[in-house]
Each structure stands twice: as structure tokens, then as C-alpha cells.
Write a protein that holds these residues in place. Structure first.
Motif, PDB file in Angstrom:
ATOM      1  N   UNK A 106       0.836  -1.196   0.000  1.00  0.00           N
ATOM      2  CA  UNK A 106       0.000   0.000   0.000  1.00  0.00           C
ATOM      3  C   UNK A 106       0.874   1.251   0.000  1.00  0.00           C
ATOM      4  N   UNK A 107       0.452   2.245  -0.812  1.00  0.00           N
ATOM      5  CA  UNK A 107       1.152   3.534  -0.842  1.00  0.00           C
ATOM      6  C   UNK A 107       0.114   4.640  -0.752  1.00  0.00           C
ATOM      7  N   UNK A 108       0.580   5.848  -0.438  1.00  0.00           N
ATOM      8  CA  UNK A 108      -0.311   6.989  -0.323  1.00  0.00           C
ATOM      9  C   UNK A 108      -0.883   7.408  -1.665  1.00  0.00           C
ATOM     10  N   UNK A 109      -2.080   7.996  -1.632  1.00  0.00           N
ATOM     11  CA  UNK A 109      -2.754   8.381  -2.874  1.00  0.00           C
ATOM     12  C   UNK A 109      -2.421   9.815  -3.291  1.00  0.00           C
ATOM     13  N   UNK A 110      -1.733  10.563  -2.440  1.00  0.00           N
ATOM     14  CA  UNK A 110      -1.480  11.975  -2.734  1.00  0.00           C
ATOM     15  C   UNK A 110      -0.164  12.225  -3.465  1.00  0.00           C
ATOM     16  N   UNK A 111       0.587  11.165  -3.733  1.00  0.00           N
ATOM     17  CA  UNK A 111       1.871  11.334  -4.415  1.00  0.00           C
ATOM     18  C   UNK A 111       1.662  11.724  -5.877  1.00  0.00           C
TER      19      UNK A 111
ATOM     20  N   UNK B 176       9.208  -7.636   7.104  1.00  0.00           N
ATOM     21  CA  UNK B 176       8.017  -6.814   7.254  1.00  0.00           C
ATOM     22  C   UNK B 176       6.786  -7.546   6.736  1.00  0.00           C
ATOM     23  N   UNK B 177       5.642  -7.152   7.247  1.00  0.00           N
ATOM     24  CA  UNK B 177       4.359  -7.692   6.797  1.00  0.00           C
ATOM     25  C   UNK B 177       3.765  -6.734   5.767  1.00  0.00           C
ATOM     26  N   UNK B 178       3.708  -7.100   4.490  1.00  0.00           N
ATOM     27  CA  UNK B 178       3.251  -6.163   3.457  1.00  0.00           C
ATOM     28  C   UNK B 178       1.800  -5.721   3.633  1.00  0.00           C
ATOM     29  N   UNK B 179       0.961  -6.556   4.266  1.00  0.00           N
ATOM     30  CA  UNK B 179      -0.448  -6.190   4.423  1.00  0.00           C
ATOM     31  C   UNK B 179      -0.646  -5.129   5.494  1.00  0.00           C
ATOM     32  N   UNK B 180       0.367  -4.888   6.321  1.00  0.00           N
ATOM     33  CA  UNK B 180       0.229  -3.933   7.417  1.00  0.00           C
ATOM     34  C   UNK B 180       1.193  -2.756   7.284  1.00  0.00           C
ATOM     35  N   UNK B 181       1.743  -2.577   6.094  1.00  0.00           N
ATOM     36  CA  UNK B 181       2.653  -1.456   5.838  1.00  0.00           C
ATOM     37  C   UNK B 181       1.992  -0.465   4.887  1.00  0.00           C
ATOM     38  N   UNK B 182       2.305   0.813   5.044  1.00  0.00           N
ATOM     39  CA  UNK B 182       1.827   1.879   4.147  1.00  0.00           C
ATOM     40  C   UNK B 182       2.997   2.816   3.894  1.00  0.00           C
TER      41      UNK B 182
END
Length: 535
Positions: free
Chosen positions: A281-286, A517-523
Motif C-alpha cells: 500500500x502507498x499513499x494516494x497523494x503522491x 516486514x508484513x506487506x499487508x500492514x505497511x503503508x
């Protein structure tokens, strides 16, 4: 009198008395009841957590005669109590109280709770000495049947209101590690000790004062509504998270929390692909350019994530492992085997198989310490398997290694342009148990007994051991471009361009120590300007 004698005679002779004509019946009609729905139960109400303690309490209460009734002034509510109350649709009763010198504003008054509850974040945030926390072996049961194990209890002086209305009592709080939009929940024990009467319509709480007057505690409607909205938002996020995980994921996180307590981004995020079947998951404002730069960094560090339990090599035990330091004078305890229903037996077998497949446990014979498993119903209806380490924890001294102050972490992460939230994959299980202590973590399954090769949840000092690990691993970055609380990390940067290098430095550090790291819990790449970090 004659009519009553006739009726009794007719009943003795087996005849039914004449029925009253329609519209004149004096019989009491009752609605059929099919079951009960309960609220929070447990704690010290009724004598304590065990049936023996409750029986002793009941006998002691019944043996008391000529009990003196307390003399209290009459407490009433009138139309004048509506003054200052905005029109509301059943706002919750949320007040403030002074505990350990801190003005705690998010105190929920719950008349359905048999216990007073303080949430762990509040306990840590108020810097309450850990030696005030006493051990407690019981559990709390919610209205849905879910159970929460308390970390302990503490008797703390609590002051309600100020000035002429001030009243201070000693409140016994059960401390639980669960996320909540409230800091404290006070139930019937506090209301009874305070002698309080609650009016949900007037949004006020009144109680007698030693002077003979009546004290008044008003609800802050703005805070009450904010707490209620936060509580609903937490439940929605939990539901979405569970749906996103999918039914094929292996959950080895045995922490008994009902809500996701890790730091959360302030803006929305979207999923992007790093490789086939590997999403983050990444931010939508980039901007498009910044998003491409972030993806380059993430794709070059796909190995930093664990996509299954088999992707976790674990921390080198020579660098750090978990020691129990059991008191040599403590007598090992083999708990009496508990009985489980068929559905729980199947869940235990499934969870044990998952742990064996992941290499986190091994079969053992002739253990000196042996514990039962505890099955806790999760919010999605499935079972979570935990281990009852109560006896083992009592034999271990407390590790006084201090955890970071959450308020300071929030302040340190505020004001940066870009943030990335990272969470370790089943973090505790990445730390090995010391070989000499593995057999002490033995639990009994249906067909065999198993001990943990990795650090399980529920052990005393497990969180402290993980914090010590993070302080060692991130020693060169903490405070500069990373903040960490146990297994939660936040990478912070003053600019977008700087964030890519800060992320790469963090990935290199984690790779050196093989922390996954756990990819489902990272942003990643969350815009933080004019927003705040939520722990």
C-alpha cells in the motif's frame, strides 16, 4: 373473604376458578424470553474471577445481619439540568477525571460493565510505575462472548470534578492491552463507590458529597461525539483489514487485541504491485513522478517483506534471544488439562499444524512446565489460540527495560512531509527462545505436547525484549529518521526526495538483521503535512 375461600376450595378439589370476562382480567401476562444478551462481565465484581471466591463472597454477604444503610441526600434531575446541553441523539456519557496527576478527558461511564478498565496506552502514557500493576488471573468477557486477558490491576486515586464538587475515591482498574477510542472505562464498581446516579438525557452524573451536598459532573459533548466517531472508524478499519487479508493467509499473531493498535496513516492508501501476487500500500497523494520513484525503491527491496511464515529466517540468536530467568526456587507447574468442545478441538489442531509448518514449535516429552491453551473468539467468528502462561509468568521477574513514551513518539513524527508505516511480520515470532528455556513454554494439544522455539505472545517481558531488539537494530536511525514502538516503525522525512534515501537506509538495516516486514500492514509514502500520526 368468601370469594377467596371458594377459590382455594376449588383449587384443592381440582377445579379451575371461573375466568374473568374479557377486558377485566387481573392476571399478569409475561412476554416469552428466549435468551440473554450480556455486557462486559468479569473483574472483581461478585467476589472475584474464580467460582470459589464468588462463593465465599456470597456467603459473607448473606451472613451479615442488621446492615446499616448509608444515609445520602436525595438526588434528582429537573428541567434546569438541560441547561448547556445541546440537542443530542443518545450521546455517550464521557467525562474527565484526574488520575495520577493527569487530567484524563476520555473516560466512558458504562453502567453495564462489571469492571473498571484502563487501556494500556493510557497506563503507559500517564507514566504509572509498573510496580503498581498487580497480577490478575481472570479474564473479561464482552457481550459477544469474546475474552480479553488483563495485564493486571492497579488501585489508583481518581478525582472527579473540581472545586466544591470534587470527590476523590480509590478505583481498582483492570489494565488491558486493547485499542479503544477511550482511555478509561468506569463501570458499576466506581459508580457504586461514588454513589453516583447517571442521567443519559441530561448528560450529567450526580453523586453525594461528604458535606451533604450533591456534586455534578457534566459530559463534554464534543469529546463524547469524537470518541464515538473514532470507535466506529476503528471497527470499520478492522472489518476492511480482515477482508483484505483473504482466507488463505496464515495468522500467527496471537496477541489478544480486538482492534488494530499499530500506527495508522492519516490519508487513504491504495494497493500497487511489486511482483506477481505481491502487493503493498502507498499513499494516494503522491505525484506520478514521486510514485514512480517510490515504486523503484520498493521493488528493489521485495526481499524485505515476508509473504509467508516460511520467508522469516529469524533474528540471529547470538545477537538477541529471549531468556525467561525463572526463579530457581519456583516450583514448576503442570496445569490441569481443560476440556474443549469439538469446534475448539478442530481449531487447536489447525493452529498447531500451522505453527509446526512454520517451524515455530516442536514436540516435546516429559515437560516440567505445562500449560493449557486458551481459545478466544475473534471478531470474524474464528478462534484464536493463545497459551495460558499465568503460572510461568509469576515465576519470572519483571524486566524494567523502559518502553518509549507514546506521546513523545507522536510529537517526534509530526511536522514531516512524508511518512512510511512499517510493521514486522508476526514480529515476536522472529525472535528465538533461548534453547535452555524452550521446554518451559510447553503447551498441551490434543495428541501431544509442544514447546515454542520462537518467542510466543503472552510471555512476561516479551514486549520488552522486542523493544530492546528494535533499539539495537535501529540505534543509528532512532530519532533521526525513524521512530519505533515495539514492532511498529515509522520512517519520517522532511521532503519527498529525502524519503527515498531514508527508506533505503531502513531496508538495508532490516536486511542486515534479517527482520522481515508484513506487506499487508505497511503503508509507504503517506503525505503527512497538516496531519498527525495516530498511535
Amino acid at each position: 373473604m368468601r370469594e377467596g375461600e371458594n377459590t382455594r376450595r376449588e383449587r384443592r378439589e381440582g377445579r379451575s376458578p371461573p375466568r374473568d370476562p374479557p377486558g377485566k382480567s387481573t392476571e399478569t401476562h409475561q412476554q416469552a424470553v428466549h435468551g440473554d444478551f450480556n455486557t462486559i462481565a468479569g473483574g472483581f465484581a461478585g467476589g472475584g474471577p474464580t467460582s470459589a471466591a464468588r462463593k465465599r463472597y456470597s456467603q459473607s454477604v448473606l451472613s451479615v445481619s442488621d446492615r446499616v444503610k448509608p444515609s445520602r441526600p436525595p438526588i434528582t434531575f429537573s428541567d434546569a439540568d438541560f441547561e448547556g446541553v445541546s440537542p443530542h441523539e443518545d450521546d455517550p456519557i464521557v467525562v474527565s477525571a484526574i488520575v495520577m496527576g493527569y487530567n484524563v478527558k476520555r473516560v466512558l461511564v458504562d453502567q453495564g460493565s462489571s469492571a473498571n478498565i484502563m487501556f494500556w496506552e493510557a497506563f503507559v502514557g500517564m507514566k504509572i510505575p509498573t510496580d503498581r500493576l498487580m497480577s490478575y488471573a481472570g479474564t473479561l468477557v464482552g457481550f459477544a462472548g469474546d475474552q480479553v486477558i488483563a495485564r493486571g490491576y492497579a488501585d489508583l486515586e481518581t478525582t472527579f470534578s473540581q472545586g466544591d464538587y470534587m470527590k476523590t475515591i480509590t478505583v481498582r482498574y483492570l489494565v488491558v492491552n486493547a485499542q479503544s477510542s477511550y482511555s478509561i472505562l468506569v463501570g458499576r464498581p466506581t459508580l457504586n463507590k461514588l454513589g453516583a446516579v447517571v442521567s443519559t438525557a441530561h448528560l450529567k452524573l450526580k453523586y453525594p458529597l461528604p458535606s451533604g451536598k450533591v456534586g455534578v459532573l457534566r459530559v463534554d459533548q464534543e469529546v463524547a461525539r469524537k470518541c464515538y466517531e473514532d470507535s466506529l472508524r476503528a471497527r470499520r478499519q478492522l472489518y476492511v483489514t480482515q477482508v483484505d487479508r483473504g482466507i488463505q493467509s496464515i495468522e500467527l499473531d496471537l496477541r489478544m487485541t480486538h482492534f488494530d493498535s499499530r500506527p495508522a496513516p492519516a490519508e487513504d492508501v491504495k494497493e500497487v504491485s511489486l511482483a506477481e501476487g505481491k502487493m503493498v500500500k502507498i499513499g494516494v497523494s503522491l505525484t506520478k513522478e514521486d510514485e514512480e520513484g517510490l515504486l523503484i525503491v520498493l521493488k528493489s527491496n521485495v526481499s524485505a517483506f515476508a509473504w509467508s511464515a516460511g520467508d522469516m529466517p529469524g533474528i540471529d540468536p547470538d545477537f538477541l534471544c529471549h531468556r525467561l530467568m525463572v526463579d530457581p526456587n519456583a516450583k514448576p507447574v503442570i496445569q490441569k488439562r481443560r476440556k474443549f468442545g469439538e469446534d475448539k478441538k478442530r481449531a487447536i489442531a489447525e493452529e498447531t499444524k500451522k505453527l509446526l509448518t512454520a517451524g515455530h514449535i516442536r514436540e516435546i516429552q516429559y515437560p516440567t512446565w505445562l500449560a493449557n491453551v486458551v481459545m478466544v473468539r475473534k471478531s470474524n467468528g474464528n478462534w484464536r489460540m493463545c497459551t495460558d502462561f499465568t503460572d510461568l509468568n509469576k515465576a519470572c521477574p519483571k524486566d524494567s527495560y523502559s518502553l518509549p513514551n507514546i506521546d513523545c513518539l507522536v510529537d517526534n513524527a509530526s511536522g514531516y512531509e512524508l511518512l512510511s508505516f512499517m510493521d514486522a511480520y508476526s514480529g515476536y515470532n522472529q525472535i528465538r527462545m533461548h534453547p535452555a528455556d524452550e521446554d518451559k513454554t510447553t503447551f498441551m494439544a490434543d495428541q501431544a505436547s509442544y514447546c515454542y522455539k520462537v518467542m510466543p505472545f503472552g510471555l512476561k517481558n516479551a514486549g520488552v525484549t522486542y523493544q530492546r531488539l528494535m533499539d539495537k537494530v535501529l540505534a543509528d536511525q532512532l530519532g533521526r529518521n525513524v521512530e519505533a514502538y515495539v514492532d511498529d516503525m515509522v520512517v519520517k522525512s522532511p521532503s519527498v526526495s529525502r524519503h527515498f534515501s531514508d527508506l533505503q537506509e531502513s531496508f538495508d538495516t532490516l536486511a542486515h538483521y534479517q527482520l522481515k516486514l508484513n506487506p499487508t500492514k505497511c503503508s509507504f509514502g503517506v503525505q503527512a503535512e497538516n496531519s498527525s500520526v495516530s498511535y
